[in-house]
Design a protein around this motif. Structure first.
Motif, PDB file in Angstrom:
ATOM      1  N   LYS A  17      -4.721   5.083   8.351  1.00 54.48           N
ATOM      2  CA  LYS A  17      -4.850   3.467   8.446  1.00 54.48           C
ATOM      3  C   LYS A  17      -4.082   3.366   6.793  1.00 54.48           C
ATOM      4  O   LYS A  17      -4.463   4.105   5.781  1.00 54.48           O
ATOM      5  CB  LYS A  17      -6.021   2.844   8.673  1.00 54.48           C
ATOM      6  N   PRO A  18      -3.419   1.980   6.734  1.00 56.37           N
ATOM      7  CA  PRO A  18      -2.933   1.828   5.339  1.00 56.37           C
ATOM      8  C   PRO A  18      -4.051   1.539   4.375  1.00 56.37           C
ATOM      9  O   PRO A  18      -3.602   0.403   3.299  1.00 56.37           O
ATOM     10  CB  PRO A  18      -2.076   0.843   5.833  1.00 56.37           C
ATOM     11  N   LEU A  26       1.062  12.370   7.090  1.00 59.03           N
ATOM     12  CA  LEU A  26       0.214  11.119   7.253  1.00 59.03           C
ATOM     13  C   LEU A  26      -0.665  10.882   5.849  1.00 59.03           C
ATOM     14  O   LEU A  26      -1.592  10.428   6.287  1.00 59.03           O
ATOM     15  CB  LEU A  26      -0.514  11.159   8.441  1.00 59.03           C
ATOM     16  N   SER A  27      -0.376  11.971   5.233  1.00 56.91           N
ATOM     17  CA  SER A  27      -1.179  11.579   3.779  1.00 56.91           C
ATOM     18  C   SER A  27      -2.698  12.368   4.043  1.00 56.91           C
ATOM     19  O   SER A  27      -3.526  11.952   3.081  1.00 56.91           O
ATOM     20  CB  SER A  27      -1.176  10.318   3.050  1.00 56.91           C
ATOM     21  N   ARG A  72       2.746   4.295   0.451  1.00 58.18           N
ATOM     22  CA  ARG A  72       1.828   5.002   1.503  1.00 58.18           C
ATOM     23  C   ARG A  72       1.339   3.891   2.461  1.00 58.18           C
ATOM     24  O   ARG A  72       1.303   3.937   3.680  1.00 58.18           O
ATOM     25  CB  ARG A  72       0.496   5.429   0.831  1.00 58.18           C
ATOM     26  N   SER A  73       0.767   3.098   1.810  1.00 55.16           N
ATOM     27  CA  SER A  73       0.247   1.801   2.680  1.00 55.16           C
ATOM     28  C   SER A  73       1.359   1.149   3.514  1.00 55.16           C
ATOM     29  O   SER A  73       1.091   0.932   4.727  1.00 55.16           O
ATOM     30  CB  SER A  73      -0.214   0.706   1.618  1.00 55.16           C
ATOM     31  N   LEU A 110       1.929   3.606   6.466  1.00 58.03           N
ATOM     32  CA  LEU A 110       1.107   3.794   7.617  1.00 58.03           C
ATOM     33  C   LEU A 110       0.809   2.579   8.139  1.00 58.03           C
ATOM     34  O   LEU A 110       0.398   2.694   9.527  1.00 58.03           O
ATOM     35  CB  LEU A 110      -0.264   4.206   6.757  1.00 58.03           C
ATOM     36  N   SER A 111       1.059   1.371   7.609  1.00 54.52           N
ATOM     37  CA  SER A 111       0.896   0.203   8.489  1.00 54.52           C
ATOM     38  C   SER A 111       2.286   0.247   9.623  1.00 54.52           C
ATOM     39  O   SER A 111       2.138  -0.838  10.516  1.00 54.52           O
ATOM     40  CB  SER A 111       1.075  -1.127   7.656  1.00 54.52           C
ATOM     41  N   SER A 133      -0.855   6.860  15.121  1.00 51.81           N
ATOM     42  CA  SER A 133      -0.766   8.510  15.346  1.00 51.81           C
ATOM     43  C   SER A 133      -2.183   8.790  16.185  1.00 51.81           C
ATOM     44  O   SER A 133      -3.149   8.310  15.963  1.00 51.81           O
ATOM     45  CB  SER A 133      -0.759   9.066  13.961  1.00 51.81           C
ATOM     46  N   SER A 139      -5.683  -1.961   9.771  1.00 52.99           N
ATOM     47  CA  SER A 139      -4.371  -1.245  10.300  1.00 52.99           C
ATOM     48  C   SER A 139      -3.277  -2.058   9.456  1.00 52.99           C
ATOM     49  O   SER A 139      -2.149  -1.811   9.748  1.00 52.99           O
ATOM     50  CB  SER A 139      -4.214  -1.324  11.821  1.00 52.99           C
ATOM     51  N   GLY A 140      -3.689  -2.977   8.831  1.00 46.57           N
ATOM     52  CA  GLY A 140      -2.605  -3.938   8.116  1.00 46.57           C
ATOM     53  C   GLY A 140      -2.158  -5.035   9.234  1.00 46.57           C
ATOM     54  O   GLY A 140      -1.697  -6.150   8.486  1.00 46.57           O
TER      55      GLY A 140
END
Lengths: 280, 303
Positions: free
Chosen positions: A107-108, B52-53, B73-74, B77-78, B82, B106-107
């Motif tokens: 997740k971000p 996915l870091s 990254r942020s 991923l938002s 996955s 999740s943003g």
């Protein structure tokens, strides 16, 4: 995002049955102590004050809520770290063991924020445990035994504190006790960052407390240099609030060392958590 | 094709002395359903975790939506959803509460209504308040899909999404992926052991073996470039085999039993043989193409 993550951590802590183990244990242990002292407290007091009875005469209600709270605090402050570590030691490694760490870290939210939210949630849980212990010891103790002057036996002798001079001392004592427990919480979360096993950090935290306590109490010269810097040395600093005059410098030194411990543990945890490969 | 969604270039990752991924490269374009194939231990999951870091690569470059994970990254991923291996949830929380927690970070936090709609979409309507601890593997997998889709990501990465599912569960997940592709035009990276699934669903694929990418391209091109193994069932096998052997000498005929023979031929040659046999009055009861992704996959891996 940090606020939301902290909320998530509270939800998780609140939903876990083990989180209530601490509250339940305090209720049971304090209840046992309170009822035991209610039933046979006077003989307990006589035993403690026996050595002074030839030189001093005690009048009034010695077995009062203030003394009960002091006894409870002294008895339980050794055991509360286990209850704290039981919850906080699981905060990171428990997620790894369950596999949810994968879901969280895709997740971000940054790893640093995620970890800080766990420290904050762990800190709040520790605060709640401390406040609850305070409530059970001071409030329930006073309700059952009434108020009165507090007679405390310390290394310098007998200290008698007036009943209207005690509440702020308990506030200070519980604040320092909270800082000591917060350090235990930080140690367990830090160890949790190095492990994918939820039991390991809890056991390791207790092992560290036992080891440092032994090192701190062993009267051996080689430990003299490190003893003042061990957090366990300062875990009992809450007692300083019941000395007269108040050893302000000693209390400030303890608070500073405990805060430094927390800061170092948080930094080490953030570094480790950020470089950790999630393979679980 | 344009709009590269995923670009993996020369990715390398070691764990101690073990090199899990060495020099893996591939590209996924917008709208692709990209098959990510490889035997167990080939480095698929490590590659996906790097994307996915979750794992830091030793070297190489990963760009998602044209941006590097290190810098964005942020944001990346938002826009990504996955499932890595199996979806794991908090067993002591309800399905709704689990989705609420993950959605919150999740943003794009979802409303209660959106979470209920998503649970309905994956077939978990009526189980919203049940603790996940009591869910079957298939239900957890569906909840995992709900978690993946809840924030409406542009890129969906599914690592072995059908592992451990019963046949109906596999069909459900396959249909869901097809819906995402056809109705919502999502870009999907699908790693799966079930190769027929990749053959049916994916338009492009990469095969990796022993940590290296071996071949990449469109599924149809890769499969059609190969000879097919075709089984013929005839009423007069001897005559039929003689005819085929004379007209297609390189077809490596093999008699299987009294009614069946096998030939190594191209797709075009199937219809030519069909016409030839019919023209000579030989009845054909069945023609079955055996050249599938499994064979191609095994051939590539063995090479």
């Amino acid at each position: 995002m940090l606020f939301r993550s902290v909320y998530n951590e509270f939800v998780k802590i609140a939903a876990k049955p083990r989180s209530y183990l601490g509250i339940g244990s305090i209720v049971i242990l304090v209840s046992i102590i309170l009822f035991a002292l209610k039933a046979d407290g006077l003989s307990f007091i006589s035993f403690v004050t026996a050595s002074f009875e030839q030189t001093l005469t005690f009048q009034g209600n010695i077995l009062n809520g203030n003394l009960i709270a002091f006894i409870i605090l002294q008895m339980l402050i050794i055991h509360i770290p286990l209850l704290v570590a039981l919850v906080t030691g699981d905060l990171v490694s428990g997620e790894a063991a369950m596999g949810t760490i994968r879901m969280l870290l895709t997740k971000p939210i940054s790893r640093t924020k995620l970890l800080l939210s766990k420290f904050i949630a762990g800190g709040v849980y520790t605060l709640l445990i401390t406040v609850f212990l305070g409530f059970m010891a001071v409030v329930v103790g006073k309700l059952m035994f009434g108020s009165g002057d507090l007679i405390v036996l310390n290394s310098d002798g007998l200290v008698i504190l007036q009943q209207d001079d005690i509440n702020w001392r308990y506030f200070g004592a519980f604040t320092v006790a909270f800082l000591a427990l917060l350090t235990v919480s930080s140690i367990s979360i830090c160890l949790s960052c190095f492990s994918d096993n939820s039991i390991g950090p809890i056991v390791a935290t207790m092992a560290i407390i036992i080891l440092f306590t032994i090192v701190g109490t062993l009267d051996v010269k080689i430990f003299d240099g490190i003893r003042p810097y061990l957090f366990t040395t300062h875990m009992a600093s809450w007692r300083s609030f019941f000395e007269d005059p108040l050893p302000v410098n000693q209390i400030l030194q303890s608070v500073t060392i405990l805060l430094i411990h927390n800061a170092i543990l948080i930094v080490v945890s953030i570094i480790q958590f950020n470089k950790k490969d999630i393979t679980s | 094709m344009s709009d590269k969604i995923i670009e993996v270039k020369n990715l390398t990752k070691s764990f101690g002395d073990f090199q899990a991924v060495k020099d893996v490269s591939f590209t996924v374009y917008k709208g692709d359903v990209f098959g990510f194939l490889g035997p167990n231990g080939a480095g698929k999951s490590t590659t996906i975790r790097c994307m996915l870091s979750l794992i830091k690569p030793d070297s190489g470059q990963i760009l998602l939506f044209g941006k590097s994970l290190a810098n964005s990254r942020s944001e990346i991923l938002s826009r990504t959803g996955s499932i890595i291996e199996k979806p794991d949830f908090y067993k002591y929380l309800s399905a709704y509460r689990n989705l609420e927690l993950f959605s919150g970070i999740s943003g794009k936090p979802s409303s209660k209504k959106e979470i209920y709609e998503m649970l309905d979409f994956v077939g978990l309507s009526g189980r919203e308040k049940d603790n996940v601890g009591g869910f079957s593997h298939g239900m957890k997998q569906r909840l995992g899909v709900a978690q993946t889709l809840l924030h409406n990501p542009d890129l969906i990465i599914l690592d072995e999404p059908t592992t451990g599912l019963d046949p109906q569960g596999i069909i459900d997940i396959r249909n869901l992926i097809l819906r995402l592709r056809n109705e919502q035009h999502k870009t999907i990276l699908l790693s799966s052991h079930i190769l027929s699934e990749i053959e049916i669903i994916s338009n492009r694929m990469v095969i990796i073996s022993k940590g290296k990418s071996v071949v990449e391209g469109t599924v149809s091109e890769l499969l059609n470039s190969e000879e097919l193994i075709v089984n013929f069932e005839l009423d007069d096998l001897e005559v039929g085999m003689k005819l085929v052997s004379n007209h297609f000498p390189s077809s490596n005929l093999v008699k299987i039993n009294d009614a069946h023979f096998q030939a190594s031929i191209t797709k075009q040659q199937i219809s030519e043989i069909n016409k030839l046999l019919l023209a000579h009055g030989i009845n054909i009861y069945s023609i079955e193409s055996k050249r599938k992704l499994e064979d191609y996959f095994i051939k590539i891996i063995n090479n």
